[in-house]
Write an enzyme that holds these catalytic residues in place. Structure first.
Site, PDB file in Angstrom:
ATOM      1  N   SER A   1      13.196  15.839 -20.532  1.00  9.12           N
ATOM      2  CA  SER A   1      12.523  14.959 -19.577  1.00  9.12           C
ATOM      3  C   SER A   1      13.121  15.100 -18.187  1.00  9.12           C
ATOM      4  CB  SER A   1      12.567  13.506 -20.050  1.00  9.12           C
ATOM      5  OG  SER A   1      13.874  13.124 -20.336  1.00  9.12           O
TER       6      SER A   1
ATOM      7  N   HIS B   1       6.653  17.769 -22.325  1.00 10.06           N
ATOM      8  CA  HIS B   1       7.328  16.484 -22.149  1.00 10.06           C
ATOM      9  C   HIS B   1       6.494  15.369 -22.769  1.00 10.06           C
ATOM     10  CE1 HIS B   1       9.017  13.211 -19.258  1.00 10.06           C
ATOM     11  NE2 HIS B   1       9.569  13.159 -20.450  1.00 10.06           N
TER      12      HIS B   1
ATOM     13  N   GLU C   1       3.154  15.827 -20.483  1.00 11.54           N
ATOM     14  CA  GLU C   1       3.351  16.676 -19.305  1.00 11.54           C
ATOM     15  C   GLU C   1       3.664  18.083 -19.802  1.00 11.54           C
ATOM     16  OE1 GLU C   1       5.035  13.984 -15.593  1.00 11.54           O
ATOM     17  OE2 GLU C   1       6.497  14.738 -17.013  1.00 11.54           O
TER      18      GLU C   1
ATOM     19  N   ASN D   1       8.463  10.839 -13.989  1.00 12.77           N
ATOM     20  CA  ASN D   1       9.784  10.248 -13.761  1.00 12.77           C
ATOM     21  C   ASN D   1      10.191  10.310 -12.291  1.00 12.77           C
ATOM     22  OD1 ASN D   1      10.131   9.330 -16.318  1.00 12.77           O
ATOM     23  ND2 ASN D   1      11.330  11.082 -17.025  1.00 12.77           N
TER      24      ASN D   1
END
Ligand code: 3H9
Length: 648
Positions: A404, A425, A437, A475
């Site tokens: 991540s 991800h 992702e 993120n």
């Protein structure tokens, strides 16, 4: 080719609707149905009419692409009434899905039969509208108020057997639907015809029922479910015509709303996500056997998702004990699915015993088409795993990391052929969260990238291609959002006001409540790692709290205080003391201003991400935020929302 064609089978006319891809009710379909009804009414030799659809489904609803434009006659409610008033009884023969306007057309028919795998429903609320062609008026007359409320406010379709139980359809059939429909019509004509649905009476409900349902409908957070409920309530206390007028007015009103525009945008974005333009003409590498390295929360979640989607799965762990834990994690997920009626005990046993195998030796991965690594977020550990995969897996097997925040390029360099490498991800819990992702490195081959997108489609996930930067898309935006929320606290805005503002906007939790739930230490440790590596990273307010032992709910306190066994956040004096000297302003901000500022920050970061080529488009940013970070879908995502704000 006309969208409607008529054929004969003895005294029966078969009307076939063919309007790919999902037989949506366009202007041409509405006109065609009105004309065909008149034509068949005039034919003495026709005793009854079967309405059936070509392709993968019955009518999936009104054509959503027409919703941005002014309504054009004939309007769907009139078409449904034309069918109901036809001299010859119509039988709707349903396969695939009869949704929204499709189910409303079926209710205009005198009978409804459905293939055993078919579904019926009124999903309009998912598009920010209510049914607009008698869904809230005919459904309670056909199947009672409870069924109407369930269908129209929840928006979830019902499988044919359940729909039969509730009286929404007349028969469930297996085998050739057209032939079954004709046989059904032949039998039905031997009896007196049932009363048209619009003329049936309904049993009203008391105030307590509506009050309880209002509370449930309000949980959706947007207007449509409550409006659908109100339309049904209105239909129980007014004449059919009055209720139709009320429904239509509400439908048209909501159709032009911001929420409906947002939900339509998400609807189309989700549908094109699995087939992006950059994969046009590329055949994905085939996947049938998948390996997962690591049986912790993430690995077992990924494994459960793959098994449920029908892949054979090999789970790898370091030792028998860890392997047993991984298997137990997967089994626990399946037990939950059995409990919720999503999986049978037999189905679970088949997956656990036949589709899942587990090993400590990487040799067990030798016939996998794809292996997903889901081990500890440590570059050395990951590189070691990939070196092993490189020597044990088939040369054409795809190798994926579930990192991540580590740089996939550094992991890829442990593999001799990086064209078969990419990042996948997943979000936790991986069997539930919809976002995936997909992070290619520069060497990733086209058919490998395409395989990742087809995997996502099969897992029922929303794939978004992300370029490489710290935090990828989601993120990175989260980090900026949290930093900006902290900046507001430093300016003097109360923590609880910020959380309340974001809840008011539609998030389930505000930024600080969410950190308390997930734990403040994860991001802290990451920052500490970067500091140790020599990066100059200033202390965040969260760091001050973690250093004081406040890691979140698991430590009975983070941004808020908690009472043991209770997740309710309480404003904390300790936090006020700890952060006191860092709060330099005394800013007051209203909830709308806070939300608008923070969502604007997300959008600004999103814009930078698109400009840098990390995301393809603003739409992808919106999908990431909605499916991975709890952004309210009826606001369309930060990019959609901000654009509409600046346009208004
Ligand atoms: C309504 O009916 C209002 C009425 O009450 C009142 C009116 C007055 N329109 O999902 P897929 C396209 S509101 C236009 O991947 P699947 C979709 O964009 C409507 N297009 O297929 C995609 O296009 P593309 C209430 C539509 O097999 C292609 O079809 N109905 C519509 O996985 C394939 O879609 C709904 O909300 C539409 N209504 O699933 C039902 N629907 O290939 C919405 C789909 O260019 N639809 N498209 O990307 C669905 O739930 C699913 O499409 C369905 C098939 C289950 C039917």
């Amino acid at each position: 080719m006309p969208v409607l064609t008529v054929s004969r089978e003895g005294e029966f006319a078969i009307v076939t609707l063919d309007n790919p891809p999902v037989n949506a009710v366009s202007e041409e379909v509405r006109k065609g149905l009105v004309e065909t009804t008149a034509q068949l009414d005039a034919e003495d030799s026709v005793e009854a009419v079967v309405l059936i659809c070509a392709g993968r489904t019955f009518i999936a609803g009104a054509d959503v692409r027409e919703f941005g434009k002014p309504p054009v006659e004939p309007h769907l409610p009139d078409v449904v009434m034309t069918l109901e008033q036809a001299c010859k009884p119509w039988v709707a023969a349903i396969h695939g899905s009869a949704l929204g306007g499709g189910f409303e057309i079926a209710m205009g028919c005198r009978f409804r039969i459905a293939d055993e795998k078919a579904k019926v429903g009124l999903p309009e609320v998912n598009l920010g509208i209510i049914p607009g062609a008698s869904g809230t008026v005919r459904t309670p007359r056909l199947a009672g108020v409870d069924a109407a409320v369930e269908l129209a406010t929840g928006g979830k379709p019902l499988a044919a057997p359940r729909a039969l139980e509730k009286g929404l359809i007349d028969k469930v059939v297996a085998g050739d639907l057209g032939r079954e429909a004709v046989a059904f019509a032949r039998d039905a004509l031997k009896q007196p015809l049932p009363t048209p649905v619009s003329q049936r009476t309904l049993v009203p409900k008391d105030d307590a029922f509506w009050q309880a349902e209002r509370v449930k409908a309000a949980k959706a957070g947007h207007s449509a479910p409550l409006a659908a409920l109100e339309a049904i309530r209105f239909a129980t206390t007014h004449s059919f015509d009055e209720a139709m007028a009320h429904e239509r007015a509400t439908f048209l009103d909501l159709r032009g709303s911001e929420e409906a525009a947002a939900l339509r945008s998400v609807f189309f974005a989700e549908r094109s996500a699995t087939r992006p333009d950059f994969l046009k003409g590329i055949e994905p590498r085939k996947l049938s056997r998948i390996g997962v390295v690591g049986g912790g929360t993430m690995g077992s979640g990924i494994a459960s998702a793959c098994l449920t989607a029908g892949y054979d799965l090999v789970l790898i762990e370091q030792n028998d004990e860890a392997l047993a834990r991984g298997r137990a994690n997967i089994e626990k997920t399946f037990d939950g699915a059995v409990k919720r009626g999503k999986m049978s005990e037999d189905g679970k046993a088949r997956l656990m015993e036949e589709s899942l195998s587990a090993a400590t030796d990487y040799a067990a991965l030798s016939d996998c088409d794809l292996v997903i690594e889901a081990v500890f977020e440590d570059i050395a550990v990951k590189r070691d795993v990939f070196a092993k995969l490189d020597s044990h897996c088939r040369a054409d097997a795809i190798l994926a990391t579930n990192t991540s925040y580590l740089d996939p390029r550094e992991i890829a360099s442990a593999v001799s052929d990086a064209s078969r490498f990419l990042g996948l991800h997943f979000f936790s819990p991986a069997n539930i969260m919809k976002l995936l992702e997909i992070v290619p490195v520069s060497e990733t081959a086209g058919d490998v990238l395409a395989a990742a997108f087809s995997l996502a489609a099969k897992l029922g996930k929303i794939p978004v291609r992300a370029g490489i930067c710290e935090g990828f898309i989601g993120n990175r935006i989260l980090k900026r959002y949290r930093a900006e929320a902290e900046a507001l606290v430093r300016d003097g805005v109360a923590i609880a006001d910020i959380d309340a503002a974001m809840r008011g906007f539609g998030f389930k939790m505000g930024p600080f409540e969410a950190q308390d739930l997930g734990g403040l230490d994860i991001a802290f440790l990451q920052r500490e790692g970067d500091r140790k590596a020599g990066k100059d990273i200033p202390d965040t307010l969260g760091d001050i709290l973690v250093r004081a032992g406040r890691k979140g709910q698991k430590a009975s306190g983070g941004w808020y205080d908690y009472v043991a066994g209770d997740r309710t956040p309480h404003v904390s004096e300790t936090v006020a003391d700890l952060l006191g000297s860092s709060v330099t302003g005394s800013r007051t901000m209203g909830a709308d201003e806070i939300a608008s500022h923070l969502v604007g920050t997300m959008a600004a970061e999103g814009k930078a991400i698109v400009e840098e080529g990390i995301a393809e488009s603003g739409t992808d940013i919106d999908l990431v935020e909605i499916h991975g970070y709890g952004f309210p879908r009826w606001k369309g995502g930060p990019m959609f929302w901000s654009e509409r704000q600046s346009a208004s």
